[in-house]
Design an enzyme around this catalytic site. Structure first.
Site, PDB file in Angstrom:
ATOM      1  N   LYS A   1       0.788  -1.741   0.143  1.00 31.52           N
ATOM      2  CA  LYS A   1       0.486  -0.232  -0.150  1.00 31.52           C
ATOM      3  C   LYS A   1       0.567   1.323   0.230  1.00 31.52           C
ATOM      4  O   LYS A   1       0.787   2.560  -0.273  1.00 31.52           O
ATOM      5  CB  LYS A   1      -0.932   0.178   1.751  1.00 31.52           C
ATOM      6  CG  LYS A   1      -1.906  -1.166   0.719  1.00 31.52           C
ATOM      7  CD  LYS A   1      -3.233  -1.106   2.079  1.00 31.52           C
ATOM      8  CE  LYS A   1      -4.461  -2.089   1.959  1.00 31.52           C
ATOM      9  NZ  LYS A   1      -3.898  -3.125   2.432  1.00 31.52           N
TER      10      LYS A   1
HETATM   11  C1  PLP Z   1      -4.645  -4.316   1.616  1.00 33.60           C
HETATM   12  C2  PLP Z   1      -3.977  -6.049   1.907  1.00 33.60           C
HETATM   13  C3  PLP Z   1      -4.017  -6.847   1.008  1.00 33.60           C
HETATM   14  C4  PLP Z   1      -5.214  -6.644  -0.146  1.00 33.60           C
HETATM   15  O1  PLP Z   1      -5.302  -6.317  -1.011  1.00 33.60           O
HETATM   16  P1  PLP Z   1      -6.516  -5.076  -1.882  1.00 33.60           P
HETATM   17  O2  PLP Z   1      -6.113  -4.262  -2.857  1.00 33.60           O
HETATM   18  O3  PLP Z   1      -7.199  -4.758  -1.241  1.00 33.60           O
HETATM   19  O4  PLP Z   1      -7.107  -6.438  -3.030  1.00 33.60           O
HETATM   20  C5  PLP Z   1      -3.197  -8.139   0.664  1.00 33.60           C
HETATM   21  N1  PLP Z   1      -2.294  -7.618   1.732  1.00 33.60           N
HETATM   22  C6  PLP Z   1      -1.641  -7.196   2.216  1.00 33.60           C
HETATM   23  C7  PLP Z   1      -0.763  -7.163   3.040  1.00 33.60           C
HETATM   24  C8  PLP Z   1      -2.362  -5.257   2.299  1.00 33.60           C
HETATM   25  O5  PLP Z   1      -2.083  -4.975   3.175  1.00 33.60           O
END
Ligand code: PLP
Length: 433
Positions: A107
């Protein structure tokens, strides 16, 4: 580039408006009016390009002139300013490590890109001071806090459920200070989410503050997630078959970004949506019926989503054609027990430590490869977070404490600053007014 609302009841907007408002006035998600095509020259040259150059080329058409080239160049370079190694794990499976950014999760890319875009729009003076209001179950809050730290004209308020995020995640939320405020809610993530939604609907608050959200419904967070698929292909062996890509999925922003890059011409193979017990999408691909459900808690808690917001974007990308979608995308559901078994197996056999989300992807990929021998040599998983963020799951497998990376050690001993609030909208409002 213009963006339309998936509810089709709002005017077209440019990238700037889509970014500062987050969602269309009719409640729909924004979607690009056309999908850019990567030029043959770009694809041929890809391996030799710097990450910043790749980022600029991919993002330029989406930004569509709302940010001048020099500023966009800087924003792109800063957003991807860390490593994205593709690491062999076992024969036929490589791990695209997306956890080398400041908060150790993928993210970071979207949050850094979005924060710098908002910062640019605020500085350009035609945007009121913005308050980013976000609820987090763990990873989003840290990435947003770090991404927006010190950005002038932007204040960040993060709600998190007290006692329900890991110690590392809490440090990432509560020790930064400056323009970042952490509200520690005595409730669950769903309570935090409900409080945030109520704030977005409050006209009195709207007169006082310009509120925006920073989750993956925002195009400025969603679209740059295409970039690391390009970085993966820079490292994919020349001449090898296109990779089958398993993406640990919750809100489906990450997977949808990969499908978008593929639609633009990036030579990726089949996709696998790797889910935990929260499986409305695997069920949809099986039955053709989409039914949101309340989220259930699992070890891979960043994927505990019962009604993934970005799935409508995937449907749009495939013109709601279930047959075409099934040809491009498979999905699987992985239990907590199988998640831990995968972490143990890969650790004991290869000395490679998966986090629970990566382990879900690994398991879904191995099952797919068992059914599709032609894919057995060419698998890739997205490793979305560093295992240190999930000590409760990985440390029993390791049998010892996990070594802290430098960015985590730097937070140790810093004073926690949070504002405790009850699950009570008036308390949140009082804070924001
Ligand atoms: C947010 C997150 C996900 C999921 O990602 P999306 O784009 O919401 O499908 C998967 N793994 C981790 C570690 C995350 O922080």
């Amino acid at each position: 580039m213009k963006y339309y609302s998936l509810h089709h009841q709002s005017p077209l907007v440019d990238f700037r408006t889509a970014t500062i408002t987050g969602q269309a006035p009719d409640g729909g998600l924004y979607f690009p009016e056309s999908i850019p095509t990567f030029s043959p020259d770009f694809l041929r040259a890809l391996r030799g390009l710097s990450k910043a150059t790749v980022a600029l080329n991919v993002m330029r058409p989406y930004v569509g002139g709302t940010i001048p080239e020099v500023d966009l160049q800087r924003i792109c370079a800063e957003a991807v300013d860390f490593a994205f190694p593709l690491v062999p794990v076992v024969d036929g499976v490589s791990s695209l490590e997306l956890f080398h950014g400041p908060t150790l999760a993928f993210k970071d890319v979207g949050a850094r890109f979005m924060s710098r875009c908002l910062g640019y729009f605020a500085k350009a003076g035609d945007t009121p001071a913005v308050t980013v209001l976000v609820a987090t179950s763990g990873d989003t809050g840290g990435a947003v806090a770090s991404g927006f730290l010190g950005v002038p004209g932007v204040e960040v308020v993060i709600l998190y459920p007290s006692g329900k995020v890991s110690p590392v995640q809490e440090q990432q939320l509560t020790t930064l200070g400056q323009n970042i405020t952490a509200l520690e809610v005595s409730g669950t993530f769903d309570d935090c989410q409900a409080l945030v939604k109520q704030a977005f609907r409050d006209p009195e608050l709207a007169r006082r503050r310009f509120l925006t959200s920073a989750n993956s419904i925002n195009v400025a967070r969603w679209l740059p997630q295409q970039l690391y698929y390009c970085f993966a292909m820079q490292q994919w062996p020349a001449g090898a078959p296109a990779p089958v890509v398993a993406v640990p999925s919750g809100n489906f922003g990450n997977l949808c970004a990969g499908l978008l890059a593929q639609a633009s011409g990036l030579p990726l193979g089949h996709f696998i949506a790797a889910c935990n017990a929260n499986e409305p999408v695997p069920a949809y691909l099986r039955t053709g019926t989409y039914e949101p459900r309340p989220a259930v808690p699992t070890f891979s808690n960043a994927m505990d989503v019962g009604n993934p917001s970005n799935f409508v974007r995937i449907l749009e990308l495939f013109d709601n054609d279930l047959g075409r979608l099934r040809a491009a995308l498979s999905a699987d559901t992985v239990s907590d027990a199988d998640t831990v078994a995968a972490i143990r197996e890969v650790w004991e056999q290869r000395g490679y430590l998966l986090d629970p989300h990566g382990a879900v992807a690994y398991t879904a990929l191995r099952r797919y490869q068992a059914r599709h021998p032609e894919a057995a040599s060419a698998g890739m998983i997205l490793a979305t977070a560093h295992p240190v963020k999930f000590p409760g799951v990985v440390e029993p497998v390791l049998g010892r404490a996990i070594e802290l990376p430098e960015v985590v050690r730097a937070l140790q001993g810093r004073a926690k600053r949070s504002v405790p609030i009850a699950v009570n909208y008036e308390e949140l409002k009082a804070h924001l007014m």
